[in-house]
Design a protein around this motif. Structure first.
Motif, PDB file in Angstrom:
ATOM      1  N   ASP A  68      16.865  24.939   3.447  1.00  0.00           N
ATOM      2  CA  ASP A  68      16.020  26.479   2.726  1.00  0.00           C
ATOM      3  C   ASP A  68      15.415  26.539   4.437  1.00  0.00           C
ATOM      4  OD1 ASP A  68      17.269  26.605   0.408  1.00  0.00           O
ATOM      5  OD2 ASP A  68      15.559  25.988  -0.836  1.00  0.00           O
ATOM      6  N   LEU A  69      14.654  25.794   4.767  1.00  0.00           N
ATOM      7  CA  LEU A  69      14.226  26.087   6.430  1.00  0.00           C
ATOM      8  C   LEU A  69      14.796  26.655   7.263  1.00  0.00           C
ATOM      9  CD1 LEU A  69      13.158  22.197   7.186  1.00  0.00           C
ATOM     10  CD2 LEU A  69      11.782  24.064   6.182  1.00  0.00           C
ATOM     11  N   GLU A  70      15.937  26.930   6.613  1.00  0.00           N
ATOM     12  CA  GLU A  70      17.478  27.853   7.549  1.00  0.00           C
ATOM     13  C   GLU A  70      16.938  27.477   9.221  1.00  0.00           C
ATOM     14  OE1 GLU A  70      16.499  32.000   6.281  1.00  0.00           O
ATOM     15  OE2 GLU A  70      17.264  31.403   4.160  1.00  0.00           O
ATOM     16  N   LEU A  71      17.436  26.480   9.506  1.00  0.00           N
ATOM     17  CA  LEU A  71      17.473  26.402  10.627  1.00  0.00           C
ATOM     18  C   LEU A  71      19.246  25.842  11.071  1.00  0.00           C
ATOM     19  CD1 LEU A  71      15.128  23.222  10.722  1.00  0.00           C
ATOM     20  CD2 LEU A  71      14.476  25.173  11.882  1.00  0.00           C
ATOM     21  N   SER A  72      19.603  26.502  12.546  1.00  0.00           N
ATOM     22  CA  SER A  72      20.143  26.636  13.470  1.00  0.00           C
ATOM     23  C   SER A  72      21.233  24.417  13.443  1.00  0.00           C
ATOM     24  CB  SER A  72      20.786  26.958  14.413  1.00  0.00           C
ATOM     25  OG  SER A  72      21.621  27.385  14.793  1.00  0.00           O
ATOM     26  N   GLN A  73      22.484  24.723  13.049  1.00  0.00           N
ATOM     27  CA  GLN A  73      22.909  23.487  13.128  1.00  0.00           C
ATOM     28  C   GLN A  73      22.211  22.137  12.644  1.00  0.00           C
ATOM     29  OE1 GLN A  73      24.662  23.115  16.965  1.00  0.00           O
ATOM     30  NE2 GLN A  73      23.881  25.737  17.437  1.00  0.00           N
ATOM     31  N   CYS A  74      21.511  22.417  11.326  1.00  0.00           N
ATOM     32  CA  CYS A  74      20.329  21.285  10.785  1.00  0.00           C
ATOM     33  C   CYS A  74      22.070  20.695  10.179  1.00  0.00           C
ATOM     34  CB  CYS A  74      19.232  22.512  10.710  1.00  0.00           C
ATOM     35  SG  CYS A  74      17.944  21.278  10.234  1.00  0.00           S
ATOM     36  N   TYR A 109      18.380  20.173  14.653  1.00  0.00           N
ATOM     37  CA  TYR A 109      19.034  20.814  14.579  1.00  0.00           C
ATOM     38  C   TYR A 109      18.899  21.600  16.137  1.00  0.00           C
ATOM     39  CZ  TYR A 109      14.197  22.438  15.342  1.00  0.00           C
ATOM     40  OH  TYR A 109      12.776  22.361  16.007  1.00  0.00           O
ATOM     41  N   PHE A 110      19.342  22.598  15.676  1.00  0.00           N
ATOM     42  CA  PHE A 110      19.645  22.573  17.852  1.00  0.00           C
ATOM     43  C   PHE A 110      19.183  24.517  17.579  1.00  0.00           C
ATOM     44  CE2 PHE A 110      21.966  24.589  21.088  1.00  0.00           C
ATOM     45  CZ  PHE A 110      21.805  23.921  22.213  1.00  0.00           C
ATOM     46  N   ASP A 111      17.864  24.959  18.514  1.00  0.00           N
ATOM     47  CA  ASP A 111      17.546  26.295  18.834  1.00  0.00           C
ATOM     48  C   ASP A 111      17.109  26.149  20.191  1.00  0.00           C
ATOM     49  OD1 ASP A 111      16.035  28.413  18.965  1.00  0.00           O
ATOM     50  OD2 ASP A 111      15.385  28.260  17.050  1.00  0.00           O
ATOM     51  N   PRO A 112      17.884  26.873  21.247  1.00  0.00           N
ATOM     52  CA  PRO A 112      17.865  26.407  22.563  1.00  0.00           C
ATOM     53  C   PRO A 112      16.411  27.957  22.768  1.00  0.00           C
ATOM     54  CG  PRO A 112      19.851  28.099  22.332  1.00  0.00           C
ATOM     55  CD  PRO A 112      19.201  27.374  21.278  1.00  0.00           C
ATOM     56  N   ASP A 113      16.293  28.209  22.003  1.00  0.00           N
ATOM     57  CA  ASP A 113      15.099  29.897  21.928  1.00  0.00           C
ATOM     58  C   ASP A 113      13.773  28.656  21.511  1.00  0.00           C
ATOM     59  OD1 ASP A 113      16.888  31.678  22.396  1.00  0.00           O
ATOM     60  OD2 ASP A 113      17.413  31.700  20.820  1.00  0.00           O
ATOM     61  N   GLU A 163       7.498  21.374  21.260  1.00  0.00           N
ATOM     62  CA  GLU A 163       7.343  19.750  20.515  1.00  0.00           C
ATOM     63  C   GLU A 163       6.627  20.683  19.264  1.00  0.00           C
ATOM     64  OE1 GLU A 163       6.546  15.367  20.985  1.00  0.00           O
ATOM     65  OE2 GLU A 163       6.528  16.702  22.440  1.00  0.00           O
ATOM     66  N   ALA A 164       5.720  21.569  19.180  1.00  0.00           N
ATOM     67  CA  ALA A 164       4.974  21.846  18.066  1.00  0.00           C
ATOM     68  C   ALA A 164       5.884  22.571  16.631  1.00  0.00           C
ATOM     69  CB  ALA A 164       4.141  23.141  18.566  1.00  0.00           C
ATOM     70  N   ARG A 165       6.785  23.000  17.207  1.00  0.00           N
ATOM     71  CA  ARG A 165       7.661  23.364  16.230  1.00  0.00           C
ATOM     72  C   ARG A 165       8.312  22.328  15.007  1.00  0.00           C
ATOM     73  NH1 ARG A 165      13.421  26.819  16.384  1.00  0.00           N
ATOM     74  NH2 ARG A 165      12.767  27.405  14.180  1.00  0.00           N
ATOM     75  N   TRP A 176       9.029  11.570   7.276  1.00  0.00           N
ATOM     76  CA  TRP A 176      10.523  12.496   8.093  1.00  0.00           C
ATOM     77  C   TRP A 176      10.110  12.881   9.275  1.00  0.00           C
ATOM     78  CZ3 TRP A 176      14.049  15.457   5.582  1.00  0.00           C
ATOM     79  CH2 TRP A 176      14.009  16.100   3.770  1.00  0.00           C
ATOM     80  N   SER A 177      10.636  13.609  10.182  1.00  0.00           N
ATOM     81  CA  SER A 177      11.060  13.203  11.823  1.00  0.00           C
ATOM     82  C   SER A 177      12.460  14.457  11.815  1.00  0.00           C
ATOM     83  CB  SER A 177      12.111  11.929  11.955  1.00  0.00           C
ATOM     84  OG  SER A 177      12.078  11.912  13.865  1.00  0.00           O
ATOM     85  N   VAL A 178      11.902  15.565  12.573  1.00  0.00           N
ATOM     86  CA  VAL A 178      12.720  16.788  13.022  1.00  0.00           C
ATOM     87  C   VAL A 178      12.484  16.646  14.379  1.00  0.00           C
ATOM     88  CG1 VAL A 178      12.409  18.603  12.668  1.00  0.00           C
ATOM     89  CG2 VAL A 178      11.573  17.890  10.893  1.00  0.00           C
ATOM     90  N   LYS A 179      14.136  16.777  14.937  1.00  0.00           N
ATOM     91  CA  LYS A 179      13.812  17.520  16.490  1.00  0.00           C
ATOM     92  C   LYS A 179      14.729  17.744  16.409  1.00  0.00           C
ATOM     93  CE  LYS A 179      11.006  12.878  17.735  1.00  0.00           C
ATOM     94  NZ  LYS A 179      10.757  12.981  16.820  1.00  0.00           N
ATOM     95  N   ASN A 180      14.187  18.874  17.890  1.00  0.00           N
ATOM     96  CA  ASN A 180      15.839  20.175  17.914  1.00  0.00           C
ATOM     97  C   ASN A 180      16.395  19.348  19.323  1.00  0.00           C
ATOM     98  OD1 ASN A 180      16.498  22.625  19.360  1.00  0.00           O
ATOM     99  ND2 ASN A 180      14.952  23.256  19.355  1.00  0.00           N
ATOM    100  N   GLN A 181      17.268  19.405  18.512  1.00  0.00           N
ATOM    101  CA  GLN A 181      18.548  18.434  20.070  1.00  0.00           C
ATOM    102  C   GLN A 181      18.880  19.437  21.206  1.00  0.00           C
ATOM    103  OE1 GLN A 181      19.599  15.801  18.756  1.00  0.00           O
ATOM    104  NE2 GLN A 181      17.919  15.386  17.497  1.00  0.00           N
TER     105      GLN A 181
END
Length: 182
Positions: free
Chosen positions: A25-31, A62-66, A70-72, A89-94
């Motif tokens: 439900d966070l709707e993150l790309s490639q998550c 997840y993957f979001d180059p836009d 780190e704040a996100r 929880w640990s969230v990391k944009n790859q």
């Protein structure tokens, strides 16, 4: 066959299914939810243990180059913690993790997972909008189900891998594991 087996295991784990729905439900790309949450759960099953939730964190990748701030990721972690009352929880944009890892930029979550330390850790699961499970496992599931800890072919830092395995003390928790030191 192993993908079907893993999906069956995941469907039997109510909390994991709930967590997958919240992450979807966070709707993150490639998550995906990845790493120890999945790996340790399967190892517990294969050792005949009651589910122990032997994970120190719940890795969301997840993957979001836009937006590589780190704040996100911190904001997303706080939202997940508030929604679940779980501090793990640990969230990391790859799309930004290549910098931390000293790698070339990753092109996707799948590409990032190929750079993780162990094949049995480089596994992610997600729930799609139709409620179906999807997996991301660039090295397959053979090592996970064979209880083998092996360094990923694209992870060149052998000494880091060996130190990580030593610190995690997986063999003490799951005696039937085979730790490959190559």
């Amino acid at each position: 066959m192993l993908e079907l087996r893993l999906k069956e295991y995941i469907r039997e784990h109510k909390q994991l299914m709930d967590d997958l729905a919240i992450v979807r439900d966070l709707e993150l790309s490639q998550c995906y939810i990845a790493a120890g949450y999945i790996r340790n759960y399967v190892w517990d099953i294969l050792h005949g243990f009651e589910r122990t939730d032997r994970h120190t964190d719940i890795d969301v990748v997840y993957f979001d180059p836009d937006d590589v701030s780190e704040a996100r990721d911190i904001d997303l972690e706080q939202k997940l913690r508030a929604a679940t009352k779980n501090p793990k929880w640990s969230v990391k944009n790859q799309a930004r993790m290549h910098v931390k890892n000293g790698d070339e930029p990753y092109s996707s979550t799948h590409a990032a997972l190929t750079q993780w330390p162990e094949t049995a850790t480089a596994i992610g699961a997600r729930l799609n909008r139709e409620g179906e499970l999807e997996l991301c496992c660039p090295y397959g599931l053979e090592d996970l189900f064979a209880l083998k800890v092996r360094r990923c072919p694209n992870f060149y830092k052998r000494s880091y891998y060996l130190e990580r395995v030593r610190k995690k003390q997986w063999k003490n928790q799951w005696a039937r594991l085979t730790i490959l030191e190559v």
